[in-house]
Design a protein around this motif. Structure first.
Motif, PDB file in Angstrom:
ATOM      1  N   CYS A 232       0.754  -0.959   0.343  1.00 55.96           N
ATOM      2  CA  CYS A 232       0.051  -0.166  -0.020  1.00 55.96           C
ATOM      3  C   CYS A 232       0.684   1.351  -0.321  1.00 55.96           C
ATOM      4  O   CYS A 232      -0.060   2.046  -0.017  1.00 55.96           O
TER       5      CYS A 232
ATOM      6  N   THR B 103       0.417   3.314  -2.976  1.00 57.60           N
ATOM      7  CA  THR B 103      -1.220   4.147  -3.344  1.00 57.60           C
ATOM      8  C   THR B 103      -0.924   5.001  -2.288  1.00 57.60           C
ATOM      9  O   THR B 103      -1.377   5.716  -2.950  1.00 57.60           O
TER      10      THR B 103
ATOM     11  N   ASN C  53       0.792   8.069  -3.943  1.00 60.03           N
ATOM     12  CA  ASN C  53      -0.209   8.467  -5.093  1.00 60.03           C
ATOM     13  C   ASN C  53      -0.829   9.550  -4.198  1.00 60.03           C
ATOM     14  O   ASN C  53      -1.863  10.650  -4.906  1.00 60.03           O
TER      15      ASN C  53
ATOM     16  N   CYS D 175      -8.949  10.756  -2.351  1.00 63.79           N
ATOM     17  CA  CYS D 175      -8.314   9.255  -2.122  1.00 63.79           C
ATOM     18  C   CYS D 175     -10.184   8.314  -2.424  1.00 63.79           C
ATOM     19  O   CYS D 175      -9.687   7.476  -3.632  1.00 63.79           O
TER      20      CYS D 175
ATOM     21  N   LYS E  24     -11.154   8.854  -6.440  1.00 63.77           N
ATOM     22  CA  LYS E  24     -10.838   7.656  -6.427  1.00 63.77           C
ATOM     23  C   LYS E  24     -11.197   6.220  -6.425  1.00 63.77           C
ATOM     24  O   LYS E  24     -10.406   5.591  -7.545  1.00 63.77           O
ATOM     25  N   LEU E  25     -10.890   5.749  -5.370  1.00 61.09           N
ATOM     26  CA  LEU E  25     -10.846   4.568  -5.247  1.00 61.09           C
ATOM     27  C   LEU E  25     -12.110   4.421  -5.791  1.00 61.09           C
ATOM     28  O   LEU E  25     -12.821   3.117  -5.193  1.00 61.09           O
TER      29      LEU E  25
ATOM     30  N   GLY F 127      -7.909   0.616  -7.200  1.00 62.12           N
ATOM     31  CA  GLY F 127      -6.371   1.286  -7.385  1.00 62.12           C
ATOM     32  C   GLY F 127      -5.611   0.750  -6.489  1.00 62.12           C
ATOM     33  O   GLY F 127      -4.354   1.299  -5.672  1.00 62.12           O
ATOM     34  N   VAL F 128      -6.155  -0.134  -5.080  1.00 67.40           N
ATOM     35  CA  VAL F 128      -5.346  -0.758  -4.161  1.00 67.40           C
ATOM     36  C   VAL F 128      -5.300  -1.728  -4.508  1.00 67.40           C
ATOM     37  O   VAL F 128      -5.825  -3.210  -4.504  1.00 67.40           O
TER      38      VAL F 128
END
Length: 243
Positions: free
Chosen positions: A58, A61, A64, A81, A84-85, A138-139
């Protein structure tokens, strides 16, 4: 923070302080009704290296979403965050999560706090009573790791009230180290590491923060910061020598 909740059905000294904590408590009690696959505290310890390796994925992430690169995620960055997730939480819920996980009170979420926050989000999303979408983008695939952490807490909470007590921790350690005179001291030390508000009861969030320390996430984060500082000092010294 959300409004205080009623004290009924909570162990003495362990009243949820916000709507978020009440949601986590309710979700944990529903999860505990399913039981745990973990058989001993020692089996949890054996999982430490694999969990540590998984959680470190992570880091990219985290970096980012740390848009200004200052080493923490501020409230606005956290909202970006979640967008985006594609995590559907309200602004109030995001703010509550931020306040709950910013235990250093630095007005920013550090890496170890980010790990705890993600696990809480996963846990709330997986609760049958939740309305959020199950997937997130994204994770790294952390579902199995986070589920192991949930399972470990459920194992420790023998009476399924959503909290781990001193006696429950002693019982868990004794099951692994039966007959060893040091088992009581080990159990108390582990419990004190979890019970950071010193109210005699450990909730899921406290457990997660202790767990990140046990597997070395917090130490690694501090070491990275120290290394960056040393690198900067070296660069300054080199510049001075050049002059």
């Amino acid at each position: 923070m959300g409004a205080a909740v009623a004290k009924s059905s909570c162990p003495r000294g362990a009243v949820p302080e916000s709507n978020l904590e009440a949601r986590i408590l309710g979700a944990m009690r529903r999860r505990e009704a399913q039981g745990s696959s973990i058989k001993s505290f020692n089996s949890i310890i054996l999982k430490f290296p694999k969990i540590d390796q998984s959680l470190r994925k992570c880091k990219a992430t985290f970096e980012n979403f740390d848009e200004d690169g200052n080493g923490v995620i501020d409230p606005q960055e956290l909202k970006h965050c979640f967008e985006k997730l594609e995590i559907s939480f309200t602004n109030e819920e995001i703010n509550d999560l931020f306040d709950a996980c910013d235990i250093s009170e630095a007005k920013g979420i550090k890496f170890n706090e980010f790990i705890v926050l993600l696990c809480l989000v996963y846990f709330l999303k997986e609760d049958p009573a939740a309305h959020q979408a199950k997937s997130w983008k994204g994770v790294p695939n952390l579902d199995s790791t986070f589920e192991t952490l949930v399972d470990a807490f459920v194992f420790l909470d023998k009476n399924k009230d959503g909290y781990v007590s001193k006696n429950e921790m002693v019982d868990a350690i004794n099951e692994t180290t039966s007959g060893e005179r040091s088992s009581g001291r080990i159990a108390m030390r582990r419990f004190e590491e979890m019970d950071w508000d010193k109210n005699g009861m450990v909730n899921f969030k406290e457990f997660l923060f202790a767990f990140t320390r046990w597997v070395g996430i917090e130490d690694a984060d501090d070491n990275d910061s120290n290394k960056d500082a040393e690198d900067n000092d070296d660069s300054d010294n080199d510049a001075g020598n050049d002059n």
